[in-house]
Motif scaffolding. Sequence first.
Motif, PDB file in Angstrom:
ATOM      1  N   VAL A 142      19.382  10.099 -11.408  1.00 26.59           N
ATOM      2  CA  VAL A 142      19.215  11.105 -10.344  1.00 26.59           C
ATOM      3  C   VAL A 142      19.514  12.525 -10.836  1.00 26.59           C
ATOM      4  N   PRO A 143      20.645  12.759 -11.570  1.00 25.04           N
ATOM      5  CA  PRO A 143      20.872  14.126 -12.060  1.00 25.04           C
ATOM      6  C   PRO A 143      19.765  14.622 -12.976  1.00 25.04           C
ATOM      7  N   HIS A 144      19.127  13.725 -13.715  1.00 29.52           N
ATOM      8  CA  HIS A 144      18.026  14.153 -14.576  1.00 29.52           C
ATOM      9  C   HIS A 144      16.867  14.674 -13.731  1.00 29.52           C
ATOM     10  N   ALA A 145      16.595  13.963 -12.631  1.00 30.05           N
ATOM     11  CA  ALA A 145      15.548  14.435 -11.722  1.00 30.05           C
ATOM     12  C   ALA A 145      15.919  15.801 -11.153  1.00 30.05           C
ATOM     13  N   MET A 146      17.216  15.993 -10.865  1.00 30.51           N
ATOM     14  CA  MET A 146      17.652  17.294 -10.337  1.00 30.51           C
ATOM     15  C   MET A 146      17.431  18.387 -11.372  1.00 30.51           C
ATOM     16  N   VAL A 147      17.696  18.062 -12.657  1.00 29.35           N
ATOM     17  CA  VAL A 147      17.525  19.073 -13.696  1.00 29.35           C
ATOM     18  C   VAL A 147      16.059  19.484 -13.799  1.00 29.35           C
ATOM     19  N   ILE A 148      15.148  18.497 -13.706  1.00 30.45           N
ATOM     20  CA  ILE A 148      13.710  18.818 -13.762  1.00 30.45           C
ATOM     21  C   ILE A 148      13.370  19.801 -12.633  1.00 30.45           C
ATOM     22  N   THR A 149      13.836  19.473 -11.414  1.00 29.91           N
ATOM     23  CA  THR A 149      13.584  20.365 -10.280  1.00 29.91           C
ATOM     24  C   THR A 149      14.205  21.734 -10.532  1.00 29.91           C
ATOM     25  N   GLY A 150      15.446  21.703 -11.059  1.00 31.04           N
ATOM     26  CA  GLY A 150      16.144  22.961 -11.327  1.00 31.04           C
ATOM     27  C   GLY A 150      15.398  23.816 -12.326  1.00 31.04           C
ATOM     28  N   ILE A 151      14.777  23.189 -13.336  1.00 33.85           N
ATOM     29  CA  ILE A 151      14.034  23.952 -14.339  1.00 33.85           C
ATOM     30  C   ILE A 151      12.818  24.627 -13.705  1.00 33.85           C
ATOM     31  N   VAL A 152      12.140  23.887 -12.814  1.00 25.27           N
ATOM     32  CA  VAL A 152      10.978  24.479 -12.131  1.00 25.27           C
ATOM     33  C   VAL A 152      11.409  25.720 -11.350  1.00 25.27           C
ATOM     34  N   VAL A 153      12.538  25.579 -10.617  1.00 25.58           N
ATOM     35  CA  VAL A 153      13.038  26.713  -9.833  1.00 25.58           C
ATOM     36  C   VAL A 153      13.410  27.866 -10.762  1.00 25.58           C
ATOM     37  N   ALA A 154      14.085  27.542 -11.890  1.00 29.87           N
ATOM     38  CA  ALA A 154      14.545  28.591 -12.803  1.00 29.87           C
ATOM     39  C   ALA A 154      13.358  29.328 -13.413  1.00 29.87           C
ATOM     40  N   VAL A 155      12.284  28.590 -13.755  1.00 24.91           N
ATOM     41  CA  VAL A 155      11.108  29.235 -14.350  1.00 24.91           C
ATOM     42  C   VAL A 155      10.485  30.208 -13.355  1.00 24.91           C
ATOM     43  N   SER A 156      10.336  29.768 -12.085  1.00 24.57           N
ATOM     44  CA  SER A 156       9.728  30.658 -11.087  1.00 24.57           C
ATOM     45  C   SER A 156      10.599  31.883 -10.867  1.00 24.57           C
ATOM     46  N   ALA A 157      11.918  31.658 -10.773  1.00 25.03           N
ATOM     47  CA  ALA A 157      12.819  32.786 -10.524  1.00 25.03           C
ATOM     48  C   ALA A 157      12.770  33.760 -11.695  1.00 25.03           C
ATOM     49  N   THR A 158      12.731  33.236 -12.934  1.00 20.32           N
ATOM     50  CA  THR A 158      12.675  34.111 -14.097  1.00 20.32           C
ATOM     51  C   THR A 158      11.370  34.907 -14.111  1.00 20.32           C
ATOM     52  N   ALA A 159      10.265  34.242 -13.734  1.00 24.11           N
ATOM     53  CA  ALA A 159       8.987  34.944 -13.696  1.00 24.11           C
ATOM     54  C   ALA A 159       9.046  36.110 -12.717  1.00 24.11           C
ATOM     55  N   LEU A 160       9.605  35.861 -11.526  1.00 21.66           N
ATOM     56  CA  LEU A 160       9.719  36.935 -10.532  1.00 21.66           C
ATOM     57  C   LEU A 160      10.622  38.050 -11.047  1.00 21.66           C
ATOM     58  N   ALA A 161      11.743  37.661 -11.680  1.00 20.39           N
ATOM     59  CA  ALA A 161      12.679  38.668 -12.187  1.00 20.39           C
ATOM     60  C   ALA A 161      12.017  39.520 -13.272  1.00 20.39           C
ATOM     61  N   LEU A 162      11.266  38.888 -14.186  1.00 23.34           N
ATOM     62  CA  LEU A 162      10.614  39.649 -15.254  1.00 23.34           C
ATOM     63  C   LEU A 162       9.556  40.594 -14.677  1.00 23.34           C
ATOM     64  N   ALA A 163       8.804  40.094 -13.683  1.00 27.80           N
ATOM     65  CA  ALA A 163       7.787  40.948 -13.070  1.00 27.80           C
ATOM     66  C   ALA A 163       8.435  42.165 -12.420  1.00 27.80           C
ATOM     67  N   LEU A 164       9.545  41.936 -11.713  1.00 32.03           N
ATOM     68  CA  LEU A 164      10.251  43.050 -11.072  1.00 32.03           C
ATOM     69  C   LEU A 164      10.780  44.015 -12.123  1.00 32.03           C
ATOM     70  N   MET A 165      11.318  43.460 -13.229  1.00 28.82           N
ATOM     71  CA  MET A 165      11.867  44.313 -14.286  1.00 28.82           C
ATOM     72  C   MET A 165      10.767  45.210 -14.847  1.00 28.82           C
ATOM     73  N   LEU A 166       9.569  44.629 -15.084  1.00 28.14           N
ATOM     74  CA  LEU A 166       8.464  45.430 -15.621  1.00 28.14           C
ATOM     75  C   LEU A 166       8.098  46.548 -14.651  1.00 28.14           C
TER      76      LEU A 166
ATOM     77  N   LEU B 202      25.063  18.829 -15.415  1.00 25.98           N
ATOM     78  CA  LEU B 202      24.402  17.755 -14.653  1.00 25.98           C
ATOM     79  C   LEU B 202      24.044  16.580 -15.554  1.00 25.98           C
ATOM     80  N   VAL B 203      23.449  16.874 -16.717  1.00 26.98           N
ATOM     81  CA  VAL B 203      23.022  15.802 -17.610  1.00 26.98           C
ATOM     82  C   VAL B 203      24.232  15.060 -18.167  1.00 26.98           C
ATOM     83  N   ALA B 204      25.266  15.825 -18.564  1.00 29.39           N
ATOM     84  CA  ALA B 204      26.433  15.192 -19.185  1.00 29.39           C
ATOM     85  C   ALA B 204      27.153  14.284 -18.192  1.00 29.39           C
ATOM     86  N   LEU B 205      27.269  14.747 -16.946  1.00 26.65           N
ATOM     87  CA  LEU B 205      28.032  13.968 -15.976  1.00 26.65           C
ATOM     88  C   LEU B 205      27.224  12.786 -15.441  1.00 26.65           C
TER      89      LEU B 205
END
Lengths: 491, 102
Positions: free
Chosen positions: B61-85, B46-49
């Motif tokens: 605009v793609p930079h704004a998408m990446v920021i949003t994407g990072i927020v989503v990725a952090v939440s998803a990772t948190a849920l995944a780690l909690a489930l893994m534990l 996204l950033v390169a293109l």
Amino acid sequence: MEAILANADWGVIVILLPLTGGIVCFLWPAVSKTAGLITVAAVVLAVAGLGRQIMEHGAYRHTVGGWGAPLGIDLFADGLSLFMLIMTALVGLGISCYAKSYFNPRDAVWFWPVWLFLLAALNALFLAADIFNLYVTLELTGLAAVTLTALTGRIDALSSAMRYLLAMLAGSLAYLLGVALLYHDSGSVDIATLAQRIEPNATVWAALGLMSAGLALKTALFPLSFWLPPAHASAPAPVSALLSALVVKASFYILLRLWLELFADFAEGVSTLLGLLGAAAILWGSLQALRQTRIKLLVAYSTVAQIGYLFLVYPLASASSGLAAGIAAYLAFSHALAKSAMFLAAGNLMRFGGHDRIADLDRAVQRLPLTVSAFALAGVSIMGLPPSGGFTGKWLLLDAAMSQGRWDLAAVMIIGGLLAAGYIFKVLGYAFMQAKEPHDARAVPAGMEWAALLLAVGSILLGLMASEIFALIHPDLVANAGGAVERVWTA
Amino acid sequence: MSHAFAYALVGAGLFLLGLYALVAYAHLLRKILALNIMGSGVFLVLVALAKRTGDAEPDPVPHAMVITGIVVAVSATALALALMLKVSGKTGQAVLPGRHQD
């Protein structure tokens, strides 16, 4: 008052209501049951308000905060979005009435906020006007759905929630990469703008492949359906119903929308592939369902098969894509009603006998007549017998297949119907028989039995109201649907 | 070959590498890390293109998408780690139990 109702931004309200309700349930667990039910009922009314606006003024568009595309976020609803919103609100209300009596206080504290967040995410998804917003809402839907799957905290639920989450995330990342490529190619994420600018080239083809594969994984299209049966079977009954009835439809809706607006004109080869996978899903899912010894797994595999029917619209869409979308949406609705009723009925049988082994149903028909009727009525729609919604949808699909000379697809549909009859009568047969050893039975609250029955009755009524519904999605379908019903009565 | 295109290729490579690791390894932490690498690959694309027309200013605009994407990725990772534990707390090991009969 009248003017306020007519001019309110119902699209925004439809998203904000469940979001607020979810936060209230989260902060004040003591009132979560009441607040949850009130919120879902209010969402039904708000969707009705939005429907009235769309009927009177045509498609709805709202620029959030006054920032229009390309920078801002737009909400958009046409007949197809509205239809999906109605499906979500009505089926959600039925499942909520069931969940009121189902959960013990410890689980209810978590169920209500997460279910309302899921409802907000689904509504936002059906109202999204751009492909990036679709990504965000798809991810929110997935996270809420995984949380609900893990609700009981039992090991089978936890591990299938984990598998579900991994599949969901991989699917949405593939979709997001497709979004990045489409944005690079066309300089926009707004679906309407993309539709004007899109031209087949290598970048668009790569985006099409990535988005279709990611969404097929999230919709559990065979052979990417490995995560669905364990997740849907190990979740609590109301959650299984939500997952099977609504959550898989969300990613299917995105694929349908992309196909209608962007890809249908040049990707006929991929349509054929999606249709073939759909046909394989019908056969494989139905055969697996026949082999199961537990009701919830049987119903979950039946979902895999029924998703196959939805994908048959792609190869048949070449004649008229609007017509195909109408059939797909109608089939999705009738499956949502029937499958939620089946999972709720299965939940009643589990509550009643403490297990869901099909061979030990032990005269359930005498002791839980409402529940077994709900299962049978929902089965009528799943098998595709008249006058149910499943019948009208499958008939229209069969009609389209035969008029295009696709006898192979028509044959698969008919075989799928016969196999469905096989697995549904397997359950009903055991429900009439006495088990070898008698079981202790626990009482099932009347509300749970009635909720399942009402959803099943809804799946039958949908077939009787076909013309009105098709008028909403696609005018051409009214004539065809009327013909289908007439042909049956004269036959 | 422009710089931006090279970065986009690296992003696509990271995506594939992550996908391979997600399928190949059984340990849940490795799978979760693999998903994060896939995500980083997508963000890099996204950033390169964003710099696509050779203009001096890249598209924000793609930079704004990446920021949003990072927020989503952090939440998803948190849920995944909690489930893994939770999974490893119940079974003593952070792997998914034997494949379901499917």
